[in-house]
Design an enzyme around this catalytic site. Structure first.
Site, PDB file in Angstrom:
ATOM      1  N   GLY A  56      10.371   7.717  -4.368  1.00  0.00           N
ATOM      2  CA  GLY A  56      11.266   6.595  -4.463  1.00  0.00           C
ATOM      3  C   GLY A  56      10.972   4.755  -4.960  1.00  0.00           C
ATOM      4  CG  HIS A  79     -18.753  -9.986   6.435  1.00  0.00           C
ATOM      5  ND1 HIS A  79     -17.655 -10.398   6.782  1.00  0.00           N
ATOM      6  CD2 HIS A  79     -19.329 -10.859   5.951  1.00  0.00           C
ATOM      7  CE1 HIS A  79     -17.190 -10.801   6.240  1.00  0.00           C
ATOM      8  NE2 HIS A  79     -18.309 -11.447   5.911  1.00  0.00           N
TER       9      HIS A  79
END
Length: 467
Positions: free
Chosen positions: A184, A445
């Site tokens: 849904g 990073h």
């Protein structure tokens, strides 16, 4: 025709099982009642829904975020016909890939409905007539189909399932969604991004209630803020009527007893799925089913009838494509005398909204219920440089670890690419890693996965670096 193994159903459980059986040297056949291989997932489930989710997300970003990135667009518009066509092309390519794998692995494909005549004999009604095939081992992998609720008749016109929602010819003005679960929320997201007003009516007091409750709370908040979703939680739908060009839904609050009436132009019924075992002849050979119609199996996924096995949505457990695939491999390797492994606790669950939602291991609610001593750490994505760069600021990583041993117990994420990030947590849980392990391992990073490291630092009792 005689085989070593026959697999009934060609979804992610069935076709994976057939391939692994063939790899292990078994003469294998697969029976599929539809013309296309791939089952619900490839044809009307996982793959087409993700194609539409990606297309609608591109439009949403173009409309709402491109200007911030310095990208100007004139005459931005939606071509729903092309969007649906692209989805269909993705499905065709994927299904063709499965057909190729069947040929590559020398697996015989029978297109037709298979019915047990005996525990080792199947009758298959094909377009070329009836075929009778035999094998000492037969695997039931027939999947599931959408379920409905009392008072709601799915007419496939205005009152529809996710299958029909994949092929709408117009963008709804107001889409009603019964059920705040995975299907849904995903299909609601597709059409909300394209401009529809979306209202979700959920029987329970939370959306995606099977996952960690904090994920559901954050998902609800994000969908309300980003896409304008409306939610009626703890509401029981009593009736839905198709009035020709509109649907009218009536529901009652389970908390106050107050009745509500909602009107929309389409209503998606996404109240779960039920196992598909119709007309398979299971009663003829004496296969036991539970009260919910699921096939009962033992620890080797064998039914009470020797030589007859079952995997995927037709047996108890989460109805997930990757769970079915793992079971398909498990059964094949068991046939070969190997000792395969499935840890059901470490099978991840994912919701492909944006941000994505994923979880694996124990939820915090489960740990509280069992009295397990635990500690937790969390880290918000908005504190990451990578998230600021991509404008994906919503969500967090939540890590649960044992209070005394620091062993990881659960990892729950709502955030960008969490469907991919959760694999790191699955590996860590399988190897019984500690929160400290995740905290000290290097994470590149700038990446979204740094949030995992920071949440692990929080769980160990250390202060996260960037918070």
């Amino acid at each position: 025709m005689n085989y070593d193994v026959i697999v009934v159903g060609s979804g992610p459980g069935g076709y994976v099982c057939a391939i692994r059986c063939a790899q292990l040297g078994f003469k294998t056949a697969i029976v599929e009642r539809y013309a296309a291989l791939g089952g619900t997932c490839l044809n009307v489930g996982c793959i087409p829904s993700k194609a539409l989710l990606d297309s609608s997300e591109h439009y949403h970003n173009a409309k709402n975020h491109f200007a911030t990135h310095g990208i100007g667009l004139d005459n931005l518009r939606i071509d729903l016909t092309q969007m649906i066509k692209r989805k269909d092309d993705v499905v065709k390519q994927t299904v063709a890939g499965i057909q190729f794998l069947m040929k590559k692995n020398k697996i015989d494909v029978y297109n037709g409905h298979g019915t047990f005549e005996t525990s080792n004999t199947l009758s298959v009604q094909t377009s070329d007539g009836q075929k009778v095939i035999q094998a000492p081992r037969i695997v039931i992998a027939t999947g599931s189909k959408p379920a409905s609720i009392p008072g709601v008749t799915i007419d496939k016109k205005r009152i529809i399932t996710s299958t029909e929602a994949l092929n709408l010819t117009e963008i709804p003005k107001h889409l009603l969604v019964i059920g705040g679960g995975v299907i849904g929320l995903e299909m609601g997201s597709v059409y909300a991004r394209l401009g529809a007003k979306v209202t979700v009516i959920e029987y329970l007091d939370a959306i995606i209630a099977g996952m960690d409750r904090e994920l559901g709370k954050e998902t609800k908040k994000v969908l309300e803020k980003q896409l304008g979703f409306s939610f009626y939680l703890s509401h029981e739908v009593k009736q839905v009527q198709n009035n020709g060009d509109a649907v009218v839904l009536q529901a009652v609050s389970r908390e106050t007893g107050n009745a509500i009436e909602l009107s929309g132009d389409y209503c998606i019924v996404s109240t779960g799925r039920k196992p598909y075992t119709e007309n398979l002849g299971l009663e003829k050979i004496g296969v036991n089913l539970d009260k919910r119609g699921r096939v009962i199996v033992d620890e080797h996924l064998q039914t009470n009838v020797a030589g007859v096995y079952a995997i995927g949505d037709v047996i108890p457990g989460m109805m997930l494509a990757h769970k079915a695939s793992e079971e398909g491999v498990f059964v094949a390797e068991h046939f070969a005398g190997q000792h395969p492994h499935i840890n059901y606790r470490n099978i991840p669950a994912v919701v492909y909204t944006w941000p994505e939602v994923s979880g694996v291991g124990y939820t915090e609610e489960e740990l509280k219920e069992t009295g397990t001593p635990y500690k937790k750490g969390s880290f918000p994505f908005r504190a990451l440089g990578r998230s600021r760069a991509s404008m994906d600021l919503d969500g967090f990583v939540k890590i649960l670890a044992h209070q005394h041993t620091d062993e990881l117990l659960g990892v729950h994420i709502i955030g960008p690419r969490s469907a991919d990030i959760i694999a790191e947590a699955v590996v860590a849980l399988e190897f019984r890693a500690s929160a400290e392990d995740l905290a000290i391992f290097s994470h590149a990073h700038p990446t979204f996965t740094e949030a995992v490291k920071e949440a692990a630092l929080a769980a160990t009792g250390n202060r996260p670096i960037h918070l």
